[in-house]
Design a protein around this motif. Structure first.
Motif: not given
Lengths: 366, 366
Positions: A41, A43, A45, A107-111
């Motif tokens: 649900h 990025i 969650e 490209d799919y990990t939050l800072y």
């Protein structure tokens, strides 16, 4: 699907990069590698992370809510729960597995998450290594089993469109049509739409990403329907343009022009072609007719487990097409105040050309 | 909505943090600050960024596809397009605006993007400053205008549920019910569901996040419906549990138990209460009855422009409730092989207690 083969290929990449494991957070990458069907649900969650070690086992990390689904979908991986958050679990599990360098998907990990992982795991001597594209590049080229699944998604997409098209006189608003499309696709077995269905009537067609509205359909105006679905994980994406009532001369001319551009783009597709050249082949047709400024987006994009993925058919992409890639070709003309026309089919890149996955091409040739 | 007031409050925060601007990427934050209604297709496909300067103007950065929508929704901001990507635009625009420190939302910026911004803008002497919660904390406390919108969303949610509940005998599968719910809500004016509707029959009820399936509804088994919608931007979220056919004794006992837990949780809500204490008030009721191990998730979460937001009612949250927060209270019991029961209402935190936004409470008291 041969998940073991994919895992082995990824493990080779990890060993070449000299990292001990990769933490897979991107949901389509996760599904590609292990078949786990739960979606996220957003990025923030996640329904789970896949930990692929370079020389050992595969772990699916998730929480209580997804335990049964995870065990059902991925019986060959070890499902580990994180009742107190993923950070705590990694802090315990990684040292147990003697992991000292952990790659993550930048490209799919939050800072904020990468920062926290770095700080927390750094204290245990574990180094975080940003990577990108490790799994995405594997996903770009589809095998015939995947192409078959995409073909099925495209066929279902066309069946749904045909149903709706045949019953068009029943609907009086954009929302009516969008709802009918999304209901029909799910009744026919689709998991869900691959994106929010676009139904744009009359002047609304000038907004490429129009949100369907509740007002009456424009009579004798153009109607753009851009729809996609997900079937067994794989996406379809198709745009058709038609007229409710009687098309005027300008509509007919522009429809033919967009269709010519589409055919020119499709004809430029083959293994070895440059993405920007395919874009240019279609764009030139529209520009030569004097409508260049009204075609403001890229020609197309890859489709697979994600509805928008690499490669992009864009003026800015130097990527070379390879056999087994699947792309959309979707030129459009958008004239503020008047409306828009966009036509979109999906093509498989083959060694010597392209295979059109869509079949209802005849009626496009007005 | 008084967007200017929100912008001013944010600008004060930026000046206190001594940064020249904030780049707002989180879609609900963006909508909260300026009313721009376009959504994102995932974090990788933004429909725009809001650049709020600490002492000057507000810029909505977007691309061609969203230009008209942006100008329509946010006439008071300057809409700037990025035909060659946002990085190039920022590289030109920020020096023009004499911005030397740019805050970004670390909880909604990809590591790779932050890294690229840092490198690219660093060369122009611009410092990137990770922040979090600047807008989210503003969103936590709703004013009465927002509470009214949430109330309307909850009422519409109940109207849709009542329609479906009255016609339950018409539906034969979980998917049938889910489709009917989502179609009805959109016909009645909702933008879209606030999350994928959950309809779980019989043993499927043991999966809190069950995906609706195509098999026949379990007779005399429990049926969990968890549904939410978005109306004018604001979300609802509600779970009801019922039985198709005749409930057995165990169902009745567990339904009463979950309901008692819900009422205990609601009774613990007031400004000044600790989130973990509210969770505990409900959890103790279930644990005391011997079912503690079957309630594996948190008691509730904030709801507003996002369906899941702060504050979390969880054993791990030390946050203190404040008047104007809106939270769900949704205890559940999940027994593998048997099924599950979850009940969820939404409450406004008030100085002296809570206001239940849901009205159909009577039938819950079996």
């Amino acid at each position: 699907m041969d998940y073991q083969k994919r895992i082995k290929k990824l493990q080779e990449k990890l060993r070449r990069k000299k990292v001990d494991a990769l933490l897979v957070s991107q949901p389509e990458n996760r599904r590609y590698l292990c078949g786990y069907r739960s979606g996220d649900h957003g990025i923030g969650e996640s329904s789970g992370l896949l930990l692929v070690t370079a020389r050992g086992k595969v772990y699916l990390l998730t929480d209580f809510r997804f335990k049964l689904q995870a065990q059902q979908d991925v019986p060959w991986a070890e499902v580990v729960l994180y009742p107190k958050g993923v950070m705590r679990l990694l802090n315990r599990l990684l040292p147990e597995l003697a992991i000292t360098s952990l790659a993550f998907e930048s490209d799919y990990t939050l800072y904020s998450v990468a920062d926290k992982l770095s700080t927390t795991l750094g204290k245990k001597g574990i180094k975080m290594v940003p990577t990108n594209g490790l799994v995405e590049t594997m996903r770009e080229i589809k095998d015939e089993q995947e192409i078959n699944l995409i073909r099925k998604a495209v066929r279902l997409n066309e069946a749904v469109f045909t149903d709706i098209h045949n019953a068009l006189s029943r609907y009086s608003t954009e929302i009516d049509i969008a709802l009918a499309i999304e209901t029909t696709m799910r009744r026919k077995g689709a998991e869900k739409p691959s994106f929010s269905t676009i139904v744009a009537s009359g002047a609304n067609g000038a907004l490429p990403h129009a949100v369907p509205g509740n007002s009456a359909l424009a009579q004798n105006g153009s109607l753009t329907i851009d729809m996609g679905l997900i079937l067994d994980g794989y996406c379809s994406d198709m745009t058709r343009n038609l007229v409710v009532g009687k098309p005027d001369q300008r509509y007919l001319e522009l429809h033919r022009l967009v269709r010519r551009a589409q055919l020119a783009g499709a004809a430029a597709i083959r293994a070895g072609a440059r993405c920007s050249d395919v874009d240019k082949a279609a764009r030139d047709v529209i520009a030569d007719a004097g409508y260049g400024e009204y075609f403001g987006h890229s020609l197309g994009h890859g489709v697979g487990l994600a509805v928008h993925e690499e490669p992009r058919l864009s003026t800015r992409s130097n990527k070379i097409l390879k056999a087994g890639m699947v792309v959309t070709v979707e030129p459009g003309i958008y004239i503020p105040g008047w409306g828009g026309i966009r036509l979109e089919n999906m093509y498989v890149v083959r060694e010597d050309g392209s295979e059109n996955l869509n079949s209802d091409t005849t009626w496009l040739d007005l």
